[in-house]
Write an enzyme that holds these catalytic residues in place. Structure first.
Site, mmCIF file in Angstrom:
data_model
loop_
_atom_site.group_PDB
_atom_site.id
_atom_site.type_symbol
_atom_site.label_atom_id
_atom_site.label_comp_id
_atom_site.label_asym_id
_atom_site.label_seq_id
_atom_site.Cartn_x
_atom_site.Cartn_y
_atom_site.Cartn_z
ATOM 1 N N TYR A 151 0.838 -0.893 0.080
ATOM 2 C CA TYR A 151 0.097 -0.070 -0.044
ATOM 3 C C TYR A 151 1.007 1.355 -0.123
ATOM 4 O O TYR A 151 1.834 1.313 0.776
ATOM 5 C CB TYR A 151 -1.009 0.026 1.236
ATOM 6 C CG TYR A 151 -1.691 1.189 1.540
ATOM 7 C CD1 TYR A 151 -1.527 2.259 2.261
ATOM 8 C CD2 TYR A 151 -2.777 1.343 0.544
ATOM 9 C CE1 TYR A 151 -2.440 3.250 2.535
ATOM 10 C CE2 TYR A 151 -3.903 2.729 0.856
ATOM 11 C CZ TYR A 151 -3.399 3.406 1.610
ATOM 12 O OH TYR A 151 -4.414 4.706 1.897
ATOM 13 N N ASP A 246 9.300 2.670 -1.312
ATOM 14 C CA ASP A 246 8.412 3.460 -0.165
ATOM 15 C C ASP A 246 8.714 3.123 1.155
ATOM 16 O O ASP A 246 8.409 2.166 1.529
ATOM 17 C CB ASP A 246 7.103 3.123 -0.577
ATOM 18 C CG ASP A 246 6.033 3.877 0.278
ATOM 19 O OD1 ASP A 246 4.735 3.426 0.058
ATOM 20 O OD2 ASP A 246 6.408 4.436 1.134
ATOM 21 N N LYS A 278 5.164 9.524 8.170
ATOM 22 C CA LYS A 278 4.966 8.906 9.728
ATOM 23 C C LYS A 278 6.124 9.334 10.668
ATOM 24 O O LYS A 278 6.320 10.606 11.241
ATOM 25 C CB LYS A 278 5.127 7.259 9.658
ATOM 26 C CG LYS A 278 3.838 6.843 8.882
ATOM 27 C CD LYS A 278 3.809 5.309 8.797
ATOM 28 C CE LYS A 278 2.565 4.773 7.639
ATOM 29 N NZ LYS A 278 1.416 4.816 8.278
#
Ligand code: KE4
Length: 444
Positions: A151, A246, A278
């Protein structure tokens, strides 16, 4: 022997859920928070500190999702709170350049040297969306390879056989993404080099990039098989496609320099672009994308690739990120070994309890991110992750929550711990797991 605890009151959370549903679809601002995969109402959090969350009914939970990764230092870390307060006193946002942006960028580059230049955005989605646009512009090519179960946020081009909430809800992608958009995204099985080689043979000189989670977290935690990352680096370099890591989840988590540092000796070269999020925001909205300067310099105002953001490089978010990364960098020699030891104690401890309770469990772990799959078989891709007994996971999750331990509410998510988790939290978690595994086994 397992003992049952009195059910926790969730009365206030239930009322808050009903109120939220009047304004927000499903009562949430992000689908996985709705607990649809595990059942029951989600507790509403009113405050958190260290390793603990506190809900609207006064219940306390040991936190293993940490805002889905950012809170590696624990909640309300004093020096991060003070940094945000100091920044806020000077104004929240200016829409003009500030010294803090280069300060945070310098800290990131000191840990991730492949990011010669970078740009801040406000989410991981913006980071990956921008990186894909840049890769297409730099190569002049249209096709993008991603992997099933990975994702990368909810940009249209990347919502194809995605992980996280897309996998949790078992939807192939998303409504609203035209096939003209999805047709240039090739979704391949993770850890399958032959599938990548076949895709490049079918589309010679047409693939702009491969984007992947170098350690996957969004199908649950899945590690790259030996040689896999090196093969992707070799294949993309040979064909002239870019390799995009990623590291929104793995950045500053699996190692200070992320997965590209952890597997440095294996990959045989840095990724061309990296996306982050994050942890680099310390709990405030920050994403970043960066890499080789010749690629990044294609961005406006230097080049033809447009990318922008009202709150990009926001002063408060920069302050939180700087305070967080300075702490991680200064204490890296003790902090990451501590995270590794605590994570191993929890993951291995529960694996042993599952064995005793005769509950089939496979544990995948890299540093302070891990997943217990309710399946006896090895999990190396989304197909094997999807064979997990998600009903057993849901029972385990609910039983752990009743014991005061909050795991991510989906089999297809990674659990995270942080610096605030210590021996007491390990003991509390194992005590809770003994009860919860009995509950999971009861219906097996
Ligand atoms: P955000 O747009 O949610 O900041 O980041 C998207 C993203 C990109 N890349 C990776 C590897 C990610 O894990 C994410 C977001 N992760 C999910 C949790 N698996 C965020 C939680 C949610 O969607 O509510």
């Amino acid at each position: 022997m397992p003992t049952t605890r009195p059910m926790r009151s969730l009365e206030q959370s239930r009322l808050l859920q009903l109120r939220a549903e009047q304004f927000l679809p499903g009562g949430v601002d992000s689908p996985v928070r709705a607990f649809r995969a595990v059942g029951g109402d989600p507790p509403f959090i009113v405050r958190a500190e260290g390793a603990y969350l506190h809900d609207a009914d006064g219940n306390r939970y040991l936190d293993y999702f940490g805002s889905w990764g950012p809170m590696i230092l624990g909640h309300a870390a004093p020096h991060v709170v003070e940094a945000i307060q100091r920044a806020a006193a000077n104004g929240a946002s200016f829409g003009a350049s500030t010294p803090a942006e280069a300060d945070l960028a310098e800290l990131i580059r000191s840990a991730v040297p492949s990011m010669e230049k970078m740009r801040f955005v406000s989410s991981g989605t913006e980071a990956t969306m921008s990186a894909i646009r840049l890769a297409r512009a730099f190569t002049g090519r249209k096709f993008v390879i991603k992997f099933e179960g990975c994702y990368h946020g909810h940009a249209d081009a990347l919502l194809v056989k995605a992980g996280s909430g897309v996998a949790t809800f078992g939807i192939p992608g998303s409504a609203g993404v035209p096939e003209e958009t999805a047709m240039h995204t090739l979704a391949l099985p993770y850890n399958d080099v032959a599938a990548v080689e076949a895709a490049f043979e079918a589309h010679p000189g047409q693939i702009a990039c491969i984007i992947l989670e170098p350690v996957a977290g969004n199908m649950g935690t899945v590690l790259p098989q030996p040689g896999y990352l090196a093969a992707l680096r070799r294949i993309t370099a040979y064909d002239g496609a870019l390799l995009v890591f990623d590291e929104v989840m793995t950045g500053f988590r699996v190692a200070l320099g992320g997965a590209q540092a952890l597997y440095k000796g294996e990959i045989g070269g840095a990724p061309d672009l990296t996306t982050l999020g994050k942890i680099i925001g310390g709990g405030l909205p920050v994403g970043a994308f960066g890499g080789r300067a010749e690629i990044m310099n294609m961005l406006a105002p230097l080049g033809p690739v447009y990318q922008a953001g009202t709150l990009s490089g926001n002063p408060l978010a920069m302050a939180a990120g700087i305070a967080t990364l300075r702490h991680l960098i200064d204490r890296q020699s003790t902090l990451y070994p501590q995270l590794e030891a605590t994570s191993a104690a929890i993951a291995d401890g529960i694996a042993a309890l599952a064995c005793k309770a005769d509950v089939p469990l496979t544990t995948n772990r890299v540093g302070a991110m891990f997943t217990w799959f309710f399946t006896p078989q090895e999990v190396t891709d989304f197909a094997s992750a999807a064979k997990s007994d998600t009903a057993a996971f849901a029972r385990f999750h609910r039983a752990m929550l009743d014991e005061g331990v909050w795991l991510p509410p989906s089999q297809f998510e990674a659990a995270f711990l942080g610096a605030a988790h210590g021996e007491a939290e390990v003991a509390e978690t194992l005590r809770a797991a003994e009860q919860a595994l009995a509950a999971a086994a009861r219906h097996a």
